[in-house]
Design an enzyme around this catalytic site. Sequence first.
Site, PDB file in Angstrom:
ATOM      1  N   SER A 220       0.699   6.715   2.977  1.00 17.18           N
ATOM      2  CA  SER A 220      -0.772   7.068   3.005  1.00 17.18           C
ATOM      3  C   SER A 220      -1.001   8.394   3.467  1.00 17.18           C
ATOM      4  O   SER A 220      -0.555   9.232   2.703  1.00 17.18           O
ATOM      5  CB  SER A 220      -1.448   6.277   4.255  1.00 17.18           C
ATOM      6  OG  SER A 220      -2.814   6.229   4.086  1.00 17.18           O
ATOM      7  N   GLU A 323      -6.370  -1.744  -3.277  1.00 18.67           N
ATOM      8  CA  GLU A 323      -6.553  -0.663  -2.266  1.00 18.67           C
ATOM      9  C   GLU A 323      -7.463   0.324  -2.831  1.00 18.67           C
ATOM     10  O   GLU A 323      -7.341   0.707  -4.060  1.00 18.67           O
ATOM     11  CB  GLU A 323      -5.404  -0.447  -1.753  1.00 18.67           C
ATOM     12  CG  GLU A 323      -4.509   0.459  -2.539  1.00 18.67           C
ATOM     13  CD  GLU A 323      -3.503   0.968  -1.702  1.00 18.67           C
ATOM     14  OE1 GLU A 323      -3.401   1.468  -0.511  1.00 18.67           O
ATOM     15  OE2 GLU A 323      -2.069   0.737  -2.172  1.00 18.67           O
ATOM     16  N   HIS A 353      -3.393  -2.199   2.382  1.00 23.30           N
ATOM     17  CA  HIS A 353      -2.883  -0.716   2.199  1.00 23.30           C
ATOM     18  C   HIS A 353      -1.589  -0.723   3.327  1.00 23.30           C
ATOM     19  O   HIS A 353      -1.651  -1.284   4.423  1.00 23.30           O
ATOM     20  CB  HIS A 353      -4.019   0.117   2.880  1.00 23.30           C
ATOM     21  CG  HIS A 353      -3.637   1.603   2.897  1.00 23.30           C
ATOM     22  ND1 HIS A 353      -3.355   2.321   1.994  1.00 23.30           N
ATOM     23  CD2 HIS A 353      -3.565   2.393   4.007  1.00 23.30           C
ATOM     24  CE1 HIS A 353      -3.068   3.669   2.190  1.00 23.30           C
ATOM     25  NE2 HIS A 353      -3.108   3.452   3.788  1.00 23.30           N
TER      26      HIS A 353
END
Length: 389
Positions: A220, A323, A353
């Site tokens: 991320s 996502e 995610h």
Amino acid sequence: MLWITLIIALLLLVLAATFLLFRAEDLSHLDETEHPVLDQLPSDGHEAVLSRLKQMGRATRGLKGRARLLATREHLDHISDDLPLTSDIRPQGARPGNTDPVQQERAPDRSQARGDSNAPGSNPLPRGEWVIAPGADTRRRLLYIHGGAWAVGSPRSHRGITDALSNAANAAVFAVDYRLMPEHRYIDGVRDCRDAYRWILENGPDGPEPLAFLVVAGDSAGGSHTLGLLAWARDRGLRPADAAIAFSPSTDLTFTAPSNRGNIATDPLLGPVFGGLSKLPLPVLWWGTLAAFRVSPTHPVASPLRGNLANLPPTLIQASASEMLLDNARRYTARARAAGSQVTLHTWPGMVHVWQLFVDLLPEAREAFEDVRNFLDEVEAKAPDRRSA
């Protein structure tokens, strides 16, 4: 009439400033590239993961501002506590009397360890922790950069991932405890990751040691830092990583990728938190990002997709088809390949995610780490000369 003229002039000035400050290449042509998705349905464990996400929501319900931020950090820091980890965990950079750096103050004073990341020979001691699987070769090292929107998360919260990576890569993993927003500037976290990169080139868990094989990985927000580090190391003439891994990376803070809006309803983690923001007009998002990050969203330090993607190490990206950051991964893959870099994108259907966090619940998470193992084996098979110390 004068005030109407002034308002119109001000609006024109803002529009001109927006155009000049946030002028960036239109990358929508990258969306034409086809990327296959694994042909399988989510496992039964996915419902248990959704239940955990709801627990996180309940832990912060009714809280606002800093209280909500601290509660989210606290909850996330304990998300891996019940995992049967096999690795030895060694803190680094802890203050005297405290053996777990993530239990210390979340805005640590690194003034004694800081240096200029761009200064030749500068190698400040980074804070974080080593995660070492049984029998792992400490000459093989992996720098891990956790996610959490640059504001939450820690080495502790991501031990499920770092433990699995140490086993998959047969490497000592260093999870860097970089400085978080809003207590610190975005660029401070970037510099901490750069310092950790320089440091790990020469140091293992037991001190100075030759380096045989280096991987940089992150998820991320940490995936964004990971991809940015690859280009930064190339531009500084540093030893490149042998391989890189990015789980559901953020690659573009201009929010122009279609899935930023199109997958809000299908993303149970990012959708409830960032879905509302993603619906705002793009100029509002750009100015807000500039105010919060003190970096333009079009700058490669915040959006690695928009930098020079040539001559980068072999990179594996994993993403979920449902996502919000799906097209961040797809666009980066397409643009890096066009620049001649070797980037592989593997996409799972219906996953949350960064589902790799839930290795105890999801067969798909275990599949993801087996995918990492296979990818690294392939990289080494194609470049055996880079394995020698």
